[in-house]
Design a protein around this motif. Sequence first.
Motif, PDB file in Angstrom:
ATOM      1  N   ALA A   1      46.887  36.625  40.554  1.00 37.53           N
ATOM      2  CA  ALA A   1      46.958  37.831  39.724  1.00 37.53           C
ATOM      3  C   ALA A   1      48.211  37.845  38.850  1.00 37.53           C
ATOM      4  O   ALA A   1      48.463  38.820  38.132  1.00 37.53           O
ATOM      5  CB  ALA A   1      46.923  39.072  40.612  1.00 37.53           C
TER       6      ALA A   1
ATOM      7  N   ARG B   1      46.437  44.398  37.868  1.00 35.45           N
ATOM      8  CA  ARG B   1      45.984  43.003  38.032  1.00 35.45           C
ATOM      9  C   ARG B   1      45.662  42.709  39.496  1.00 35.45           C
ATOM     10  O   ARG B   1      44.676  42.014  39.798  1.00 35.45           O
ATOM     11  CB  ARG B   1      47.056  42.036  37.524  1.00 35.45           C
TER      12      ARG B   1
ATOM     13  N   GLN C   1      42.025  41.712  40.981  1.00 29.21           N
ATOM     14  CA  GLN C   1      41.864  40.523  41.812  1.00 29.21           C
ATOM     15  C   GLN C   1      41.069  40.875  43.067  1.00 29.21           C
ATOM     16  O   GLN C   1      40.173  40.129  43.488  1.00 29.21           O
ATOM     17  CB  GLN C   1      43.236  39.962  42.197  1.00 29.21           C
TER      18      GLN C   1
END
Length: 270
Positions: A237, A255, A259
């Motif tokens: 990520a 992020r 993920q």
Amino acid sequence: MSEYQHRARKRFGQNFLHDAGVIHRILRAIHAREGERLLEIGPGQGALTEGLLSSGGQLDVIELDLDLIPILQGKFGHLANFRLNQGDALKFDFNRLEAAPHSLRVVGNLPYNISTPLIFHLLDNAPLIRDMHFMLQKEVVERLAAEPGGGDWGRLSIMVQYHCRVEHLFNVGPGAFNPPPKVDSAIVRLVPHDVLPFPAKDHLLLERVVREAFNQRRKTLRNTLKGLLSSAEIEAAGVDGSLRPEQLDLAAFVRLADQLAAQPKVQTQD
């Protein structure tokens, strides 16, 4: 006037605003205009209510304390642009107001004991809201407006800033209230984003990642998130797993949540 007197109740966390200078400064910051849809949460004895009504906006108020209902009705019930809703703002269905999208301007001198859950409840209704102006405990406002890297940066900062632009407007001392609280207060403006700057694939997963990360904020991410993401997945990520959660910005948390969303059969609930 004696019929409008009411003793503040501890169980409702009541501290009534009475400083005319502070009241004027808050009303100036809100700058309500004729025809706008206004919502005041916890009007108390109506310190801000009168000024909001004089703007010509359509004002709904939500008040829990039954003893304040006749006081508010006695002061404002004759006005066509005033509507009183008795109940708990934490359970209130804001769709009942039938406001147009992005039209509702929310105002409140919020009791400290319900401020955080109430803000999250309002964020669930962000599509209805144009902006929010709240009187809160100063340390809560500092957390709302915090930036990554400091001790104030945490779950509240991240989840509110995911949805809103945050402005710490000014501080208010205890003497502006009756009874005076034991803490300083502050006025904050929250403006929901027209377009989320960092949209997550699943905001519930974002909440989960942030909650897990800050449950043990002194530990590294690879330790606090090990039940959700492996070290390799954290790295994938674009995040350094050796960092502590307070060192990550909002974009990094999104992020990580994305993920997690990419995993098969991930559950949004614990």
